[in-house]
Design a protein around this motif. Structure first.
Motif, PDB file in Angstrom:
ATOM      1  N   LEU A  10       0.828 -83.875 -21.899  1.00 53.30           N
ATOM      2  CA  LEU A  10       2.131 -83.916 -21.241  1.00 53.30           C
ATOM      3  C   LEU A  10       2.008 -83.700 -19.737  1.00 53.30           C
ATOM      4  N   GLU A  11       1.219 -82.715 -19.344  1.00 51.65           N
ATOM      5  CA  GLU A  11       1.207 -82.288 -17.946  1.00 51.65           C
ATOM      6  C   GLU A  11       0.271 -83.100 -17.068  1.00 51.65           C
ATOM      7  N   ARG A  12      -0.793 -83.644 -17.630  1.00 49.68           N
ATOM      8  CA  ARG A  12      -1.743 -84.501 -16.931  1.00 49.68           C
ATOM      9  C   ARG A  12      -2.297 -83.857 -15.663  1.00 49.68           C
ATOM     10  N   ALA A  13      -2.892 -82.694 -15.823  1.00 54.28           N
ATOM     11  CA  ALA A  13      -3.522 -82.013 -14.692  1.00 54.28           C
ATOM     12  C   ALA A  13      -4.668 -82.829 -14.109  1.00 54.28           C
ATOM     13  N   ASP A  14      -5.177 -83.790 -14.883  1.00 52.43           N
ATOM     14  CA  ASP A  14      -6.261 -84.635 -14.371  1.00 52.43           C
ATOM     15  C   ASP A  14      -5.833 -85.460 -13.166  1.00 52.43           C
ATOM     16  N   LEU A  15      -4.518 -85.635 -12.990  1.00 52.26           N
ATOM     17  CA  LEU A  15      -4.022 -86.394 -11.832  1.00 52.26           C
ATOM     18  C   LEU A  15      -4.325 -85.679 -10.518  1.00 52.26           C
ATOM     19  N   LEU A  16      -4.600 -84.389 -10.587  1.00 48.51           N
ATOM     20  CA  LEU A  16      -4.957 -83.639  -9.379  1.00 48.51           C
ATOM     21  C   LEU A  16      -6.286 -84.095  -8.794  1.00 48.51           C
ATOM     22  N   LYS A  17      -7.113 -84.726  -9.612  1.00 46.97           N
ATOM     23  CA  LYS A  17      -8.444 -85.129  -9.163  1.00 46.97           C
ATOM     24  C   LYS A  17      -8.405 -86.244  -8.122  1.00 46.97           C
ATOM     25  N   ARG A  18      -7.258 -86.877  -7.978  1.00 39.46           N
ATOM     26  CA  ARG A  18      -7.172 -87.955  -6.988  1.00 39.46           C
ATOM     27  C   ARG A  18      -7.115 -87.415  -5.557  1.00 39.46           C
ATOM     28  N   HIS A  19      -6.962 -86.108  -5.405  1.00 38.67           N
ATOM     29  CA  HIS A  19      -6.867 -85.500  -4.073  1.00 38.67           C
ATOM     30  C   HIS A  19      -8.229 -84.966  -3.637  1.00 38.67           C
ATOM     31  N   GLU A  20      -8.451 -84.908  -2.351  1.00 40.43           N
ATOM     32  CA  GLU A  20      -9.731 -84.456  -1.816  1.00 40.43           C
ATOM     33  C   GLU A  20     -10.026 -83.015  -2.193  1.00 40.43           C
ATOM     34  N   ARG A  21      -8.994 -82.190  -2.276  1.00 42.01           N
ATOM     35  CA  ARG A  21      -9.187 -80.804  -2.685  1.00 42.01           C
ATOM     36  C   ARG A  21      -8.000 -80.392  -3.550  1.00 42.01           C
ATOM     37  N   MET A  22      -8.199 -79.349  -4.300  1.00 45.17           N
ATOM     38  CA  MET A  22      -7.160 -78.860  -5.191  1.00 45.17           C
ATOM     39  C   MET A  22      -6.019 -78.261  -4.368  1.00 45.17           C
ATOM     40  N   PRO A  23      -4.765 -78.678  -4.603  1.00 46.35           N
ATOM     41  CA  PRO A  23      -3.641 -78.105  -3.853  1.00 46.35           C
ATOM     42  C   PRO A  23      -3.526 -76.600  -4.065  1.00 46.35           C
ATOM     43  N   ARG A  24      -3.010 -75.930  -3.066  1.00 41.74           N
ATOM     44  CA  ARG A  24      -2.891 -74.474  -3.107  1.00 41.74           C
ATOM     45  C   ARG A  24      -1.934 -74.037  -4.220  1.00 41.74           C
ATOM     46  N   VAL A  25      -2.004 -72.753  -4.544  1.00 40.11           N
ATOM     47  CA  VAL A  25      -1.147 -72.151  -5.557  1.00 40.11           C
ATOM     48  C   VAL A  25      -0.240 -71.126  -4.888  1.00 40.11           C
ATOM     49  N   ILE A  26       1.045 -71.157  -5.226  1.00 40.71           N
ATOM     50  CA  ILE A  26       2.015 -70.185  -4.716  1.00 40.71           C
ATOM     51  C   ILE A  26       2.644 -69.476  -5.908  1.00 40.71           C
ATOM     52  N   ASN A  27       2.596 -68.157  -5.895  1.00 35.16           N
ATOM     53  CA  ASN A  27       3.184 -67.352  -6.963  1.00 35.16           C
ATOM     54  C   ASN A  27       4.704 -67.377  -6.838  1.00 35.16           C
ATOM     55  N   MET A  28       5.389 -67.727  -7.927  1.00 32.20           N
ATOM     56  CA  MET A  28       6.833 -67.903  -7.865  1.00 32.20           C
ATOM     57  C   MET A  28       7.583 -66.622  -7.528  1.00 32.20           C
ATOM     58  N   ILE A  29       7.019 -65.438  -7.845  1.00 33.31           N
ATOM     59  CA  ILE A  29       7.729 -64.210  -7.519  1.00 33.31           C
ATOM     60  C   ILE A  29       7.679 -63.917  -6.022  1.00 33.31           C
ATOM     61  N   LYS A  30       6.852 -64.651  -5.291  1.00 38.16           N
ATOM     62  CA  LYS A  30       6.737 -64.467  -3.848  1.00 38.16           C
ATOM     63  C   LYS A  30       7.415 -65.613  -3.088  1.00 38.16           C
ATOM     64  N   LEU A  31       8.488 -66.128  -3.666  1.00 34.64           N
ATOM     65  CA  LEU A  31       9.195 -67.245  -3.030  1.00 34.64           C
ATOM     66  C   LEU A  31       9.698 -66.871  -1.646  1.00 34.64           C
ATOM     67  N   GLY A  32      10.244 -65.653  -1.496  1.00 33.86           N
ATOM     68  CA  GLY A  32      10.744 -65.252  -0.189  1.00 33.86           C
ATOM     69  C   GLY A  32       9.673 -65.323   0.874  1.00 33.86           C
ATOM     70  N   GLU A  33       8.490 -64.790   0.571  1.00 38.49           N
ATOM     71  CA  GLU A  33       7.386 -64.847   1.525  1.00 38.49           C
ATOM     72  C   GLU A  33       6.965 -66.284   1.782  1.00 38.49           C
ATOM     73  N   ALA A  34       6.925 -67.093   0.727  1.00 46.65           N
ATOM     74  CA  ALA A  34       6.489 -68.481   0.882  1.00 46.65           C
ATOM     75  C   ALA A  34       7.417 -69.262   1.803  1.00 46.65           C
ATOM     76  N   LEU A  35       8.711 -68.947   1.755  1.00 52.86           N
ATOM     77  CA  LEU A  35       9.674 -69.677   2.575  1.00 52.86           C
ATOM     78  C   LEU A  35       9.763 -69.140   3.999  1.00 52.86           C
ATOM     79  N   LEU A  36       9.342 -67.891   4.210  1.00 54.94           N
ATOM     80  CA  LEU A  36       9.501 -67.277   5.530  1.00 54.94           C
ATOM     81  C   LEU A  36       8.199 -67.106   6.293  1.00 54.94           C
TER      82      LEU A  36
END
Length: 707
Positions: free
Chosen positions: A344-370
Motif C-alpha cells: 500500500l505505502e510503496r516506500a520503495d518509491l523513495l529510492k528515486r531520490h538522491e538521498r532519503m528525505p528527512r524525518v520530522i516528529n509530528m509532536i514537534k510540529l510547532g518547532e518544525a513550523l517556527l
C-alpha cells in the motif's frame, strides 16, 4: 413509496473496538445508526459517541465543496472553488516550493482520524514518497508503548478479549475501557459473574475505577515503580512461577537481584501509595489465575512511558499468566493482522531520490513550523488529523500555522480548528460515504466498509485526492492509477496463515471475517516468542544496545520534584489529560450532543489543593505554566490525589474559553522510546481568574452556546 434498506458500516475511529454499525438508509439518506447484533465483538450496541453519529454526517459544519482562503489565517473565511482549481493550485504551489527549496520543504501531517488502511496510509504515502517530501514520524499516540511492549514480548499480540470470561483477575492498568474500549465491558462483566476481580490502576478515578472491586491510584509517571515493587514482593515471598520463568524467560536472575532496590517502603514513597496497598496488590496478582492486564496507551504518554509499559508487561511472566485462555496482557492485537502494508505505502518509491528525505516528529510540529530549518517547512498538507487541537505546545503550533508564507492544505470533513488556518480546504467523506479495509487493535475481525450513501456535496476520499494530484503533477509510476479495489486486494496479498481464506470477495459478501485463528486465540501458547532471544525478555540486550536499561527500572519523569525541583516549586500540580467520556481525541468534540454532555472544560482537583488556593467547586481558574495558559472550571469529585490535576480532553480551541485548550500546557518533549508524545508529563499551577478573565470566559461561553 420510499426505498428503505439496512447496510453495514465500520466505525473508522482510533479506538480498539472498530465496531460494525448497522445503518438504515431511506431514500439515499441515513436515518438511524445502531450496533450490529451479528458482530461477535460489537454485540448490538455502540458507544455514546457513535450513537449520535448522524450529527457528524449531517453537521452544519460539513465541508461540501473545495474552498480557498479569503480572510486572515485563523478567521475561517473561505470562498468556494472547483476541484480543478484546487488541484491546480496545490500542484503549482508544491512544485514552486520544491523548485525553490526542495521537496522536503513540504510536510504531510496525518494520523488516525480514519483508521481505514487506505485512508491511513496508501495513495498518500505513495504521493509523498514519490515527490520526496519530508517524512512524518507518526508518534503522537502509540509508539512509546509499542516499543516498550515489543522489548518484552516481541510482537503486538496479547490476550484475546473474547477469552476474558475465563480470567479470575482483570487489571485495567491505565485503561479506562468503560469510556474508551466499551465493548470489552460485557466480557469483563461475564468474568465477574463467574467470580473474577476487577482492579483499576490509574492516577485518575475514572468510570472504570468507579466500577472496580479495587482502585490503586499511583502518582502520574510512577507505574514502573509500582510494578517493580509488586515484583519485589512476588519474588521475595516465593509467589513467582519458577517453572514458567525457567522455560519461557531470559534474565530472571538479574531481575531478581535488581528488585532489591524496590522494596515496598521505597516504592510507597515514589508512588504515593501505602506499603500495604503495594504488598496486598502483589499478592492478589500472584494468587488469582489466570489474570489479564489490560494496558492502554495513555500510560506511555510520559517521558518514561516506554519503560513503564515495558515494566508492567514483565509482570505476567513472573506469575506464569501466559499460555492459557484469559491470561497474559493486552496492549494491542494489531500484530495479528499480517496485511501487506508495504504494497500500500510503496516506500520503495523513495529510492528515486538522491538521498532519503528527512524525518520530522509530528509532536514537534510547532518547532518544525517556527525553527529555521534547512529547508524550512513551506508547505503543509493535513489530513486525518487536527493538529491545531491535538498537537502539544499549542502556542507554537498556532503561531506556525499563522505564517503567511506557509501554504497549508487541509482535507477534512468539518470545519475543525486546523481547517481555519487552511489556504486550500478540501471536503472529505465520512465512513458512510467511502470504501476501505479495517483491521483492529482490540479484536480479531478484519472488516470491509462500503458506502451506505453517496458522498455529500463534492467530498472525495484522500485516495482519490492524491491520485488527482499525482496525475496533475505528471507522476509516471503506474501505482498512482490503482483503484480502491486494487488497493484492498494488494493489502490482502499475504501468504500468512492468519489471512488464509480471507479474500476481497468474501469480505464483500460477509463484511467482517475473524482472522484464521483458533477460538479463543491464546498467544504464545507454544512457548515461542518473537524476540531476539526467543523468550520473554526480562533482561533485554536490545535495549542495552539502544543505550537504555536492559532491566525494568523507574526513572522519574522530566517534570517532577525529583527531576526538576525548581520547576516543581513554581508549578506544583501534576497535570494529566485523559480522554473525556464523550470525546475521542478531538473527534466528536464538534457534535452538539457530546458538547452538551461534557458541558464545559473542567479541571479536577483534590480538595486539599483547592482549599489551599481558596478555590471551591464551580470556580473558574487559570491553569498555566511556562508554555501557556487556559481556563477550566474547578470540579471537586474526589477523583485525584493531592498534587494531581486532571482535565478530561479534548475540547476544540474554538469551543475553549480564551481560545486555547489543554495542549497549550503540554510539552513536545519526546518519550524515552519511539519519539512518543509526553502529554501527561506536565506541571501546572492554577489560580482563580480575575474579573477581566471571567468576562472573557462568559463571552466565550455565550458564543459557544449560540453556535
Amino acid at each position: 413509496m420510499s426505498l428503505r434498506e439496512t447496510r453495514r458500516v465500520i466505525c473508522p475511529h482510533d479506538c480498539p473496538d472498530t465496531c460494525s454499525m448497522s445503518v438504515t438508509v431511506e431514500d439515499g439518506r441515513v436515518v438511524s445508526v445502531r450496533g450490529d447484533e451479528s458482530h461477535p465483538f460489537t454485540r448490538g450496541f455502540l458507544c455514546v459517541k457513535t450513537n449520535h453519529y448522524l450529527e457528524r454526517l449531517y453537521s452544519p459544519l460539513r465541508l461540501l465543496v473545495p474552498q480557498k482562503r479569503v480572510g486572515r489565517k485563523g478567521e475561517g473565511r473561505f470562498a468556494p472553488i472547483t476541484w480543478e482549481e484546487a488541484i491546480d493550485t496545490i500542484a503549482e504551489r508544491f512544485q514552486s516550493i520544491a523548485s525553490q527549496y526542495g521537496p522536503e520543504a513540504v510536510l504531510p501531517y496525518s494520523y488516525a482520524g480514519n483508521m481505514g488502511k487506505l485512508a491511513f496510509g496508501s495513495m498518500d504515502r505513495r504521493f509523498f514518497h514519490y515527490f520526496g517530501a519530508s517524512r512524518l514520524l507518526r508518534t503522537i499516540c502509540a509508539t512509546a508503548a509499542t516499543e516498550g511492549y515489543l522489548h518484552t514480548m516481541g510482537d503486538r499480540l496479547g490476550t484475546d478479549p473474547e477469552s476474558l470470561p475465563e480470567s479470575k483477575l482483570i487489571i485495567a492498568w491505565g485503561s479506562n475501557f468503560v469510556s474508551s474500549n466499551v465493548h470489552l465491558v460485557p466480557f469483563v462483566n461475564e468474568a465477574r459473574k463467574r467470580g473474577a476481580v476487577l482492579v483499576t490502576v490509574d492516577p485518575h478515578k475514572n468510570r472504570t475505577a468507579e466500577q472496580s472491586d479495587l482502585f490503586i491510584q499511583p502518582l502520574p509517571g510512577t507505574d514502573a515503580a509500582l510494578a517493580l515493587g509488586m515484583m519485589h514482593v512476588i519474588v521475595q515471598e516465593g509467589l513467582h512461577d519458577e517453572q514458567f520463568i525457567k522455560e519461557n524467560t531470559i534474565g530472571f536472575d538479574a531481575l531478581a537481584s535488581h528488585l532489591a532496590a524496590y522494596d515496598p517502603a521505597r516504592v510507597a514513597a515514589i508512588t504515593g501509595l501505602s506499603q500495604d496497598q503495594i504488598i496486598d496488590f502483589a499478592r492478589l496478582y500472584a494468587r488469582l489465575k489466570p489474570s489479564c492486564i489490560r494496558l492502554n496507551y495513555g500510560l506511555s504518554r510520559h517521558t518514561n512511558g516506554g519503560m513503564m509499559v515495558r515494566t508492567v508487561s514483565c509482570l505476567p511472566a513472573l506469575v506464569g499468566a501466559w499460555g492459557v485462555p484469559g491470561g497474559g496482557a493486552m496492549l494491542s492485537l494489531s500484530g495479528a493482522y499480517p496485511l501487506n502494508l508495504a504494497a500500500l505505502e510503496r516506500a520503495d518509491l523513495l529510492k528515486r531520490h538522491e538521498r532519503m528525505p528527512r524525518v520530522i516528529n509530528m509532536i514537534k510540529l510547532g518547532e518544525a513550523l517556527l525553527d529555521v530549518n534547512d529547508p524550512p517547512v513551506k508547505g503543509l498538507f493535513v489530513y486525518n488529523s487536527n493538529p491545531a487541537a491535538v498537537a502539544p505546545d499549542q502556542s507554537k503550533v498556532i503561531e506556525g500555522l499563522k505564517r503567511e508564507d506557509l501554504f497549508t492544505v487541509v482535507h477534512e470533513q468539518v470545519s475543525t480548528d486546523t481547517a481555519l488556518f487552511a489556504d486550500i480546504l478540501l471536503p472529505a467523506p465520512t465512513v458512510f460515504e467511502d470504501c476501505d479495509l479495517y483491521s483492529a487493535y482490540g479484536h480479531l475481525y478484519l472488516q470491509l466498509n462500503e458506502p451506505a450513501v453517496a458522498p455529500l456535496g463534492e467530498a472525495k476520499a484522500n485516495v482519490e485526492v492524491f491520485r488527482m494530484l499525482a496525475r496533475r503533477m505528471a507522476f509516471s509510476d503506474p501505482c498512482f492509477e490503482d483503484s480502491t479495489e486494487e488497493l484492498i486486494r494488494q493489502a490482502l496479498a499475504s501468504d500468512h496463515e492468519h489471512l488464509r481464506g480471507i479474500t476481497y470477495e468474501r469480505l464483500k459478501q460477509e463484511t467482517f471475517v475473524r482472522l484464521n485463528l483458533p477460538r479463543p486465540f491464546v498467544p504464545f501458547a507454544d512457548g515461542k516468542y518473537p524476540t531476539e532471544s526467543g523468550k520473554i525478555e526480562l533482561y533485554s540486550a536490545g535495549m542495552l544496545k539502544l543505550g537504555l536499561s536492559p532491566l525494568p527500572v523507574h526513572i522519574p519523569v522530566s517534570e517532577s520534584p525529583e527531576a526538576n525541583p525548581e520547576l516543581f516549586r513554581r508549578y506544583p500540580l501534576r497535570f494529566v489529560s485523559p480522554a473525556a467520556h464523550h470525546f475521542l481525541n478531538s473527534s466528536f468534540a464538534d457534535m452538539p450532543s457530546m458538547k452538551r454532555k461534557e458541558r464545559v472544560p473542567t479541571i479536577e482537583l483534590n480538595e486539599v489543593d483547592a482549599h489551599s488556593r481558596g478555590l471551591k467547586d464551580g470556580d473558574w481558574v487559570r491553569a498555566f505554566n511556562d508554555r501557556g495558559k487556559t481556563f477550566f472550571r474547578v470540579k471537586l469529585a474526589g477523583t485525584v490525589a493531592p498534587g494531581v490535576a486532571c482535565h478530561l480532553s479534548l475540547w476544540w480551541r474554538q469551543y475553549s474559553p480564551g481560545g486555547y485548550n489543554c495542549n497549550v500546557l503540554t510539552s513536545s518533549e519526546s518519550a524515552d522510546m519511539g519519539g512518543g508524545g509526553t502529554f501527561h508529563t506536565c506541571l501546572v499551577e492554577v489560580e482563580k481568574v480575575t474579573p477581566e478573565e471571567q468576562a472573557v470566559i462568559d463571552e466565550s461561553l455565550q458564543e459557544v452556546c449560540a453556535n
